[in-house]
Write a protein that holds these residues in place. Structure first.
Motif, PDB file in Angstrom:
ATOM      1  N   LYS A  64      21.369 -48.010 -29.616  1.00 51.60           N
ATOM      2  CA  LYS A  64      22.493 -48.390 -30.183  1.00 51.60           C
ATOM      3  C   LYS A  64      23.711 -48.123 -29.425  1.00 51.60           C
ATOM      4  O   LYS A  64      23.755 -47.396 -28.655  1.00 51.60           O
ATOM      5  CB  LYS A  64      22.600 -47.182 -31.605  1.00 51.60           C
ATOM      6  N   PHE A  65      24.690 -49.324 -29.269  1.00 52.59           N
ATOM      7  CA  PHE A  65      25.725 -49.151 -28.894  1.00 52.59           C
ATOM      8  C   PHE A  65      26.975 -48.666 -29.450  1.00 52.59           C
ATOM      9  O   PHE A  65      26.818 -48.974 -30.838  1.00 52.59           O
ATOM     10  CB  PHE A  65      26.321 -50.803 -28.342  1.00 52.59           C
ATOM     11  N   GLU A  66      27.626 -47.559 -29.149  1.00 58.66           N
ATOM     12  CA  GLU A  66      28.531 -46.869 -29.836  1.00 58.66           C
ATOM     13  C   GLU A  66      30.229 -46.957 -29.044  1.00 58.66           C
ATOM     14  O   GLU A  66      30.106 -46.939 -27.783  1.00 58.66           O
ATOM     15  CB  GLU A  66      28.240 -45.531 -29.986  1.00 58.66           C
ATOM     16  N   ARG A  67      31.366 -47.360 -29.900  1.00 62.39           N
ATOM     17  CA  ARG A  67      32.329 -47.114 -29.313  1.00 62.39           C
ATOM     18  C   ARG A  67      32.741 -45.918 -28.704  1.00 62.39           C
ATOM     19  O   ARG A  67      32.362 -44.757 -29.367  1.00 62.39           O
ATOM     20  CB  ARG A  67      33.291 -47.625 -30.571  1.00 62.39           C
ATOM     21  N   ASN A  68      33.431 -45.801 -27.487  1.00 64.24           N
ATOM     22  CA  ASN A  68      33.775 -44.826 -26.841  1.00 64.24           C
ATOM     23  C   ASN A  68      32.736 -43.745 -26.332  1.00 64.24           C
ATOM     24  O   ASN A  68      33.303 -42.599 -25.968  1.00 64.24           O
ATOM     25  CB  ASN A  68      34.901 -43.831 -27.814  1.00 64.24           C
ATOM     26  N   LYS A  69      31.461 -44.330 -26.198  1.00 65.12           N
ATOM     27  CA  LYS A  69      30.401 -43.567 -25.410  1.00 65.12           C
ATOM     28  C   LYS A  69      30.345 -44.045 -24.167  1.00 65.12           C
ATOM     29  O   LYS A  69      30.594 -45.426 -23.787  1.00 65.12           O
ATOM     30  CB  LYS A  69      28.983 -43.734 -26.413  1.00 65.12           C
ATOM     31  N   TYR A  70      30.053 -43.106 -23.330  1.00 59.96           N
ATOM     32  CA  TYR A  70      29.866 -43.645 -21.966  1.00 59.96           C
ATOM     33  C   TYR A  70      28.495 -44.225 -21.622  1.00 59.96           C
ATOM     34  O   TYR A  70      27.445 -43.625 -22.140  1.00 59.96           O
ATOM     35  CB  TYR A  70      29.959 -42.319 -21.021  1.00 59.96           C
ATOM     36  N   PHE A  71      28.411 -45.214 -21.107  1.00 57.35           N
ATOM     37  CA  PHE A  71      27.271 -45.883 -20.790  1.00 57.35           C
ATOM     38  C   PHE A  71      27.165 -46.045 -19.110  1.00 57.35           C
ATOM     39  O   PHE A  71      28.281 -46.119 -18.492  1.00 57.35           O
ATOM     40  CB  PHE A  71      27.117 -47.280 -21.530  1.00 57.35           C
ATOM     41  N   HIS A  72      25.968 -46.251 -18.730  1.00 60.03           N
ATOM     42  CA  HIS A  72      25.833 -46.536 -17.031  1.00 60.03           C
ATOM     43  C   HIS A  72      25.994 -47.874 -16.669  1.00 60.03           C
ATOM     44  O   HIS A  72      25.151 -48.780 -17.057  1.00 60.03           O
ATOM     45  CB  HIS A  72      24.629 -45.622 -17.023  1.00 60.03           C
ATOM     46  N   HIS A  73      26.804 -48.264 -15.729  1.00 60.58           N
ATOM     47  CA  HIS A  73      26.753 -49.584 -15.292  1.00 60.58           C
ATOM     48  C   HIS A  73      25.893 -49.476 -14.004  1.00 60.58           C
ATOM     49  O   HIS A  73      26.075 -49.131 -13.051  1.00 60.58           O
ATOM     50  CB  HIS A  73      28.262 -49.971 -14.944  1.00 60.58           C
ATOM     51  N   VAL A  74      24.787 -50.225 -14.231  1.00 63.03           N
ATOM     52  CA  VAL A  74      23.662 -50.083 -13.140  1.00 63.03           C
ATOM     53  C   VAL A  74      24.341 -50.523 -11.605  1.00 63.03           C
ATOM     54  O   VAL A  74      24.083 -49.851 -10.813  1.00 63.03           O
ATOM     55  CB  VAL A  74      22.576 -50.939 -13.481  1.00 63.03           C
ATOM     56  N   ARG A  75      24.962 -51.890 -11.678  1.00 62.14           N
ATOM     57  CA  ARG A  75      25.353 -52.267 -10.417  1.00 62.14           C
ATOM     58  C   ARG A  75      26.452 -51.403  -9.550  1.00 62.14           C
ATOM     59  O   ARG A  75      26.217 -51.076  -8.487  1.00 62.14           O
ATOM     60  CB  ARG A  75      25.718 -53.814 -10.582  1.00 62.14           C
ATOM     61  N   LEU A  76      27.408 -51.083 -10.405  1.00 56.99           N
ATOM     62  CA  LEU A  76      28.274 -50.154  -9.961  1.00 56.99           C
ATOM     63  C   LEU A  76      28.234 -48.673  -9.787  1.00 56.99           C
ATOM     64  O   LEU A  76      28.923 -48.001  -9.110  1.00 56.99           O
ATOM     65  CB  LEU A  76      29.766 -50.504 -10.830  1.00 56.99           C
ATOM     66  N   ASP A  77      26.902 -48.577 -10.496  1.00 54.64           N
ATOM     67  CA  ASP A  77      26.427 -47.272 -10.192  1.00 54.64           C
ATOM     68  C   ASP A  77      27.707 -46.073 -10.865  1.00 54.64           C
ATOM     69  O   ASP A  77      28.069 -45.039 -10.233  1.00 54.64           O
ATOM     70  CB  ASP A  77      26.167 -46.504  -8.977  1.00 54.64           C
ATOM     71  N   LYS A  78      28.294 -46.465 -11.852  1.00 55.29           N
ATOM     72  CA  LYS A  78      29.464 -45.659 -12.540  1.00 55.29           C
ATOM     73  C   LYS A  78      29.360 -45.705 -14.066  1.00 55.29           C
ATOM     74  O   LYS A  78      28.677 -46.542 -14.699  1.00 55.29           O
ATOM     75  CB  LYS A  78      30.925 -46.009 -12.190  1.00 55.29           C
ATOM     76  N   GLU A  79      30.070 -44.732 -14.734  1.00 53.48           N
ATOM     77  CA  GLU A  79      30.039 -44.534 -16.147  1.00 53.48           C
ATOM     78  C   GLU A  79      31.217 -45.262 -16.656  1.00 53.48           C
ATOM     79  O   GLU A  79      32.213 -45.135 -16.216  1.00 53.48           O
ATOM     80  CB  GLU A  79      29.925 -43.145 -16.535  1.00 53.48           C
ATOM     81  N   VAL A  80      31.131 -46.088 -17.746  1.00 52.75           N
ATOM     82  CA  VAL A  80      32.025 -46.647 -18.315  1.00 52.75           C
ATOM     83  C   VAL A  80      32.141 -46.588 -20.005  1.00 52.75           C
ATOM     84  O   VAL A  80      30.975 -46.334 -20.659  1.00 52.75           O
ATOM     85  CB  VAL A  80      31.931 -48.407 -18.108  1.00 52.75           C
ATOM     86  N   ARG A  81      33.190 -46.550 -20.334  1.00 52.85           N
ATOM     87  CA  ARG A  81      33.068 -46.724 -22.021  1.00 52.85           C
ATOM     88  C   ARG A  81      34.129 -47.541 -22.495  1.00 52.85           C
ATOM     89  O   ARG A  81      34.881 -48.211 -21.807  1.00 52.85           O
ATOM     90  CB  ARG A  81      33.726 -45.162 -22.515  1.00 52.85           C
ATOM     91  N   PHE A  82      34.019 -48.078 -23.704  1.00 49.86           N
ATOM     92  CA  PHE A  82      34.795 -49.101 -24.442  1.00 49.86           C
ATOM     93  C   PHE A  82      35.343 -48.556 -25.640  1.00 49.86           C
ATOM     94  O   PHE A  82      34.819 -48.303 -26.537  1.00 49.86           O
ATOM     95  CB  PHE A  82      33.797 -50.351 -24.551  1.00 49.86           C
TER      96      PHE A  82
END
Length: 529
Positions: A321-339
């Motif tokens: 489940k994709f959730e708004r404002n939840k942190y996800f892992h950006h594999v290539r940049l190896d960082k956490e992002v949220r939307f």
């Protein structure tokens, strides 16, 4: 398995065709059935302000063609349909190929007048590579076209596709009277320029009934009886499993512009089309029923809204489940992002969503973090595979006509080539910028958008290259020597990877023979895994 109900009610598909086969018109009719739009647009006319709903870029309106993939979501009979309308023009094939990696099935539109055309063949090759389930809609039956049996034979032979008619036409052109639904056993009568509705449907379980003769006339009734007997004898009932394996393609006849034959296809589509499927990654298959979220970026579009310099990355949800404002892992940049503002689309209209499930396509506001093929997960490191970046066929140097706008030009080139419709190369050891495209029309679009969206005026100078090959070697010194000796023909792509620009097939073969330690790759997939 906790999202099973959401997964089972989703269908994600693309509409593909040769230009002018009526794809965008069909898209609109599907949206009308879903109640997503109230009036159909005018695809070709510049004078009418209600343009085709899915064509949102200014140049698309002027030229009457789709040059970017549009994403639209709507509900029909309790099913959530994610529809991706792709560019038909061959110069934008790469955008279409990538879109096909983000869908679970396709509807192929064939023009009954022109039959199978070049672009149709190319698109079907991509579908066959993935065994994508296909439904065929034979359009423009109200025009004088090819004989129905000849047309089916041509499609089967040219596209290497086993067809299964679901409806059958009564004549074509001015004599077109409607279709007989072989599955539902009813007759749908055609009246030009009217919207197909339930009142036009006549239930005829037995074709020997006199009612058929009353409705279509003795001659056409007898031809229909013979045709249906022949078709039933050859095909029988549709095997839905064979369709899901990509072995059999159901066929419908109709006229999208008259909204005729579309409902029959849509009703069958929601009944048999695949729900979201599991997918391969660089380390393991990801099951669609997994609880943890994963998804990949298959398209990037700058300036979706020209008033705001926005950039949208299109994410296909693959699991969880994709959730708004939840942190996800950006594999290539190896960082956490949220939307904070993820979108779903109805062409230009955007709605902020709280959650999305497998099969959904989400628009993410992007500040430059994303490239095509990027993967988001809940922590695991892998890439979804099979998202291609093809070698361009036409190369042109970018010539800046206004040195005062150099910064705007550089920003525009980076953003537009991030969308994946063209590739940007910088000559090794120099500043010469070269754009590589699959077709001429892309240069026109890039030139137009650089001026309109970034205020940068450019012209293009043709370059004598035939193909771009990504180069790599286990021997760093050999690669270094090759790069130095062939500096006029070596460039870096926008990710910094080395590319050899070959002048001809002969030059390419010679270099491959003379440099056995260097590998030449025709897609950039090598660098993604």
């Amino acid at each position: 398995m906790k999202y099973l109900n959401e997964i089972n009610r989703r269908r994600t598909f693309a509409i593909i065709s040769h230009p002018d086969a009526g794809k965008t018109t069909l898209t609109e009719k599907l949206l009308l059935f879903g109640g997503a739009i109230q009036t159909a647009g005018a695809v070709k006319s510049n004078k009418i302000k209600k343009h085709a709903t899915s064509d949102f870029m200014e140049i698309e309106r002027q030229r009457g063609i789709s040059v970017a993939t549009s994403v639209m979501s709507f509900e029909y009979q309790g099913i959530l349909i994610n529809l991706l309308d792709t560019p038909g023009h061959k110069d934008f094939a790469e955008d279409t190929y990538r879109t096909l990696t983000a869908v679970d099935s396709v509807i192929l539109v064939v023009d009954s007048v022109n039959g199978v055309e070049d672009q149709t063949r190319r698109l079907m090759e991509v579908c066959r590579m993935r065994d994508t389930p296909v439904i065929v809609f034979i359009n423009k039956m109200d025009r004088d076209g090819k004989n129905r049996f000849d047309l089916l034979e041509e499609i089967e032979k040219e596209l290497n596709l086993h067809l299964h008619p679901m409806t059958w036409p009564i004549n074509s052109g001015k004599e077109f009277k409607g279709v007989y639904n072989l599955h539902e056993k009813n007759l749908v009568l055609f009246t030009a320029n009217t919207k197909g509705s339930d009142e036009d449907v006549v239930s005829i379980n037995d074709l020997s009934e006199a009612l058929l003769d009353q409705k279509v006339g003795d001659r056409d009734a007898n031809i229909l009886r013979e045709d249906v007997e022949l078709v039933d004898g050859v095909h029988g009932e549709l095997d839905a499993e064979e369709y899901l394996k990509g072995k059999v393609a159901p066929v419908f006849f109709g006229s999208a512009v008259n909204n005729f034959g579309v409902k029959e296809m849509l009703d069958t589509f929601i009944r048999i089309a695949p729900t979201p499927r599991s997918r391969e990654t660089s380390i393991r298959p990801v099951d669609v029923n997994e609880d943890k979220f994963s998804g990949f970026i298959f398209k990037i579009h700058a300036n979706l809204d020209p008033k705001h310099r926005d950039r949208i990355a299109f994410l296909r949800v693959c699991s969880g489940k994709f959730e708004r404002n939840k942190y996800f892992h950006h594999v290539r940049l190896d960082k956490e992002v949220r939307f904070s503002n993820p979108y779903t689309f109805l062409a230009r209209d955007k709605d902020i969503i709280e959650a999305a499930y497998p099969g959904d396509v989400v628009g993410l506001f992007d500040t430059g973090n994303f490239k095509i093929g990027d993967t988001l997960t809940e922590g695991e490191d892998f890439y979804f595979t099979g998202i291609p970046s093809f070698s361009p066929e036409i190369f042109k140097e970018v010539v800046n006509k206004d040195p005062m706008k150099t910064k705007q030009l550089e920003k525009g080139l980076l953003q537009l080539t991030d969308e994946g419709v063209a590739q940007l190369f910088t000559q090794f050891g120099g500043n010469k910028k070269i754009i590589g495209c699959v077709g001429e029309l892309q240069f026109e679009v890039i030139q137009y958008r650089l001026l309109q969206e970034y205020g940068a005026s450019v012209e293009f100078r043709a370059q004598p290259f035939y193909k771009a090959c990504w180069i790599s070697s286990k021997d760093a010194k050999k690669l270094d020597d090759f790069t130095r000796f062939k500096s006029n023909n070596v460039a870096t792509d926008k990710d910094g990877y080395l590319v050899y620009l070959a002048q001809s097939e002969w030059f390419l073969n010679t270099e491959r023979t003379n440099n056995p330690d260097i590998e030449f790759h025709f897609t950039s997939e090598i660098h993604k895994n």
